[in-house]
Design an enzyme around this catalytic site. Structure first.
Site, mmCIF file in Angstrom:
data_model
loop_
_atom_site.group_PDB
_atom_site.id
_atom_site.type_symbol
_atom_site.label_atom_id
_atom_site.label_comp_id
_atom_site.label_asym_id
_atom_site.label_seq_id
_atom_site.Cartn_x
_atom_site.Cartn_y
_atom_site.Cartn_z
ATOM 1 N N GLU A 48 27.309 27.025 37.212
ATOM 2 C CA GLU A 48 27.554 26.823 38.638
ATOM 3 C C GLU A 48 27.420 25.353 39.026
ATOM 4 O OE1 GLU A 48 28.760 28.874 40.745
ATOM 5 O OE2 GLU A 48 28.687 30.666 39.493
ATOM 6 N N TYR A 131 26.150 28.841 48.559
ATOM 7 C CA TYR A 131 27.109 29.490 47.667
ATOM 8 C C TYR A 131 26.517 29.680 46.273
ATOM 9 C CZ TYR A 131 30.667 30.125 44.253
ATOM 10 O OH TYR A 131 31.348 30.631 43.195
ATOM 11 N N ASP A 149 32.964 30.843 49.399
ATOM 12 C CA ASP A 149 33.470 29.517 49.030
ATOM 13 C C ASP A 149 34.918 29.407 49.510
ATOM 14 O OD1 ASP A 149 34.876 31.095 47.274
ATOM 15 O OD2 ASP A 149 34.539 29.821 45.535
#
Ligand code: SF4
Length: 253
Positions: A48, A131, A149
């Site tokens: 991520e 997010y 997102d």
């Protein structure tokens, strides 16, 4: 039946159609990625962070190199700064690498090497925004937090015909509330992955594949010929991106 009640039912019908259609469409094997289908929070977090401001094609080799060089969060925490920066070279946004190291050292020294397993605990890590925290919480721990997102804004704006600017305060609230209400709470990881893959492969920013879209019969933007104008972004926010968390500007999916 009053008009208000009938509108509400239509909206709930639309939401159920969306959820069912998305889950039925999703085939994990159609878009295999090394960080998909795993529940190792360290690996998911690495992916991520790398994919913030970086496309999948570019980020993939970096992810594999990091996992090989530092198989555990303790290995990363123990690595010299310049070695990690060298491995990061070419990805840009070096604050991400510095945050990675700071968070790895925090987890190792303050949390005994155990990755936080709550949304707020994950959100407290340096470099992690809403997010990223939702993605890690759902993928690693199956916690019910909806990812929101750019892909999610686009899919929801088009399917539900929402013209509130996605980057306005009202827009962020509206999209986040809708995303949370759509989340399949008994399978959040699957649902989040499905909507991300759907935005990345079907409801594309340009030339969405409406002809192959499993949701096309109920899509408001397609029905009203508004695909090109949705999602809406406010001009002010375009000019003033500093207000946005760069952490959550995902380019990848
Ligand atoms: S019909 Fe087209 S615009 Fe609507 S959700 Fe499907 S791909 Fe997106």
């Amino acid at each position: 039946m009053s008009q208000a009640v009938s509108r509400y039912n239509k909206s709930m019908d639309q939401q159920h159609f969306f959820q069912r259609g998305l889950i039925a469409w999703y085939q994990p094997e159609n878009r295999p990625l090394p960080w998909k289908g795993i529940n190792n929070p360290y690996h998911i977090w690495l992916s991520e962070i790398i994919l913030q401001q970086t496309r999948v094609e570019q980020g993939m080799s970096y992810y594999l190199r990091f996992v090989e060089a530092y198989p555990s969060i303790r290995d990363l925490a123990a690595a010299p700064d310049d070695e990690v920066m060298k491995l990061w070279e070419g990805l840009g946004y070096y604050s991400r690498a510095r945050n990675l190291l700071a968070a790895a050292r925090y987890v190792t020294t303050e949390l005994g090497g155990v990755f936080p397993h709550t949304y707020t605990g994950i959100l407290a890590l340096k470099g992690v925004g809403a997010y990223t925290a939702a993605a890690i919480a759902s993928f690693a721990f199956n916690l019910p937090h909806a990812v929101v997102d750019g892909n999610v804004f686009r899919v929801l704006a088009r399917f539900f015909g929402i013209s509130t600017p996605q980057d306005s305060t009202a827009g962020k609230k509206e999209f986040t509330q809708l995303a949370e209400s759509l989340l399949q709470r008994d399978q959040p990881a699957l649902y989040n992955q499905a909507i991300m893959d759907f935005g990345a492969t079907v409801c594309l920013p340009r030339n969405p594949k409406c002809g192959q879209c499993p949701l096309h019969t109920e899509c408001v933007a397609l029905r009203d010929k508004r695909i090109a104008e949705l999602p809406v972004k406010s001009k002010k926010a375009d000019q003033d991106r500093a207000f946005f968390s760069l952490f959550d500007l995902q380019l990848r999916r």
